[in-house]
Enzyme design. Sequence first.
Site, PDB file in Angstrom:
ATOM      1  N   GLU A  97     -31.906 -32.691  12.280  1.00 28.99           N
ATOM      2  CA  GLU A  97     -30.501 -32.985  12.594  1.00 28.99           C
ATOM      3  C   GLU A  97     -29.591 -31.880  12.064  1.00 28.99           C
ATOM      4  OE1 GLU A  97     -28.268 -36.839  11.120  1.00 28.99           O
ATOM      5  OE2 GLU A  97     -28.522 -35.375   9.505  1.00 28.99           O
ATOM      6  N   ASP A 120     -25.043 -43.295  10.973  1.00 28.52           N
ATOM      7  CA  ASP A 120     -25.446 -42.828  12.295  1.00 28.52           C
ATOM      8  C   ASP A 120     -24.366 -43.129  13.321  1.00 28.52           C
ATOM      9  OD1 ASP A 120     -27.914 -41.978  11.307  1.00 28.52           O
ATOM     10  OD2 ASP A 120     -29.014 -42.781  13.021  1.00 28.52           O
TER      11      ASP A 120
END
Length: 398
Positions: free
Chosen positions: A73, A270
């Site tokens: 990520e 998230d």
Amino acid sequence: MAQSQPPQGAFFTGSYPNLLSEWGLSDEEIHTRIDQAWHMLFYGSDHTQRVYYPVGDDMAYILDVNNGDVRSEGMSYGMMIAVQMDRQEEFNRLWNWAKTYMYRADGPYAGYFSWQNAPDGSIMDSNSAPDGETWMVTALFFAAARWGNGEGIYDYEAEANAILHAMLHKNEQNTNVVNMFHPEHRMVVFVPAIGAISQFTDPSYHTPHFYELWARWAAQDNAFWAEAAQVSREFWRLTAHPETGLMPNYAHFTGEPRPWGDYGEFFYADAWRCAMNVALDYTWFAADPWQVEQTDRLLTFFHNLGIGQYNSRFRIDGEPVNPQHRATGLIAMNAAAALASSSDIRWDFIEEFWNTPIPTGQYRYYDGLLYFMALLQLSVNFRIYSPALSWLMFSVLK
């Protein structure tokens, strides 16, 4: 202040809204803040500011400071920031580290990247997190457009297409690792491994604005990517709460929150990113007017809680869950959402963002990268770079 949105998306018009300028900031103020973010997060103090750490002559990694590891990520976000900032050296260093240590050349995970490594390069978890590959692919296409393709791993466009092929054709290999997109639901999965972990999704992994580009630029599976873009837009309608606009960290393919771990069914770290993704999709393609309604609904929820007062974790109906410290990452994502808002309250979120310092210290990895991307998006410095147009340009120059 006037409505900022063009009648068509920036992909078609080439026109990107500059909300920081519309709010009243000068070009000098905006560029100074961008330069500060770059120098702090990439070249600031080793212990309190930077997240970018060079290794040798040709590599670098993005460190998750709080957890002491390197994540796909973060590497993909670092690559995207570098290409948007026109910083090829930093981009190439990150990409080289990812290909050297995270990329799996053989075995069940061949073609995928491990989601978690130690700073020395050793793999900590062999599984993949599809958001890493998603952002890497798009950053590689943009790199091809900005700098042209090189050789080996620096043939950016070929590398992007190789990752896309792996994402959709893993099932053909009959291993315990599966496609990153569910073949029936046409949605990105949470983790591409056989079992329950690939039978639900992460709403923040949905990036229809990227899929739209892949549908036009990829070497194959173009119809799938076009369909996936529409499926993701429809999924957002299902998973967003109709009153608060909050989406969960994880969700069933039908949209309902999916418990997993400590906070799977809640709006938390998230899910903060969903606001940015919805706003980017609207800004680039303006394909779904609901996205304006959704953004206004979400910002109204937080505005009613009070600018400077809302915390970072909720059930999607708005009930706070173990209230946490206010997070710069959420402040940044709510500001980025303003790109798709039709309400004047969006300026309050812009003001809060601008008055929030560039993150330092323990949480500077996630908060800092989200802050930097919001800063670029709100200042017309987060753009689409088309490798197709670049190919034509380089052909003419030759």
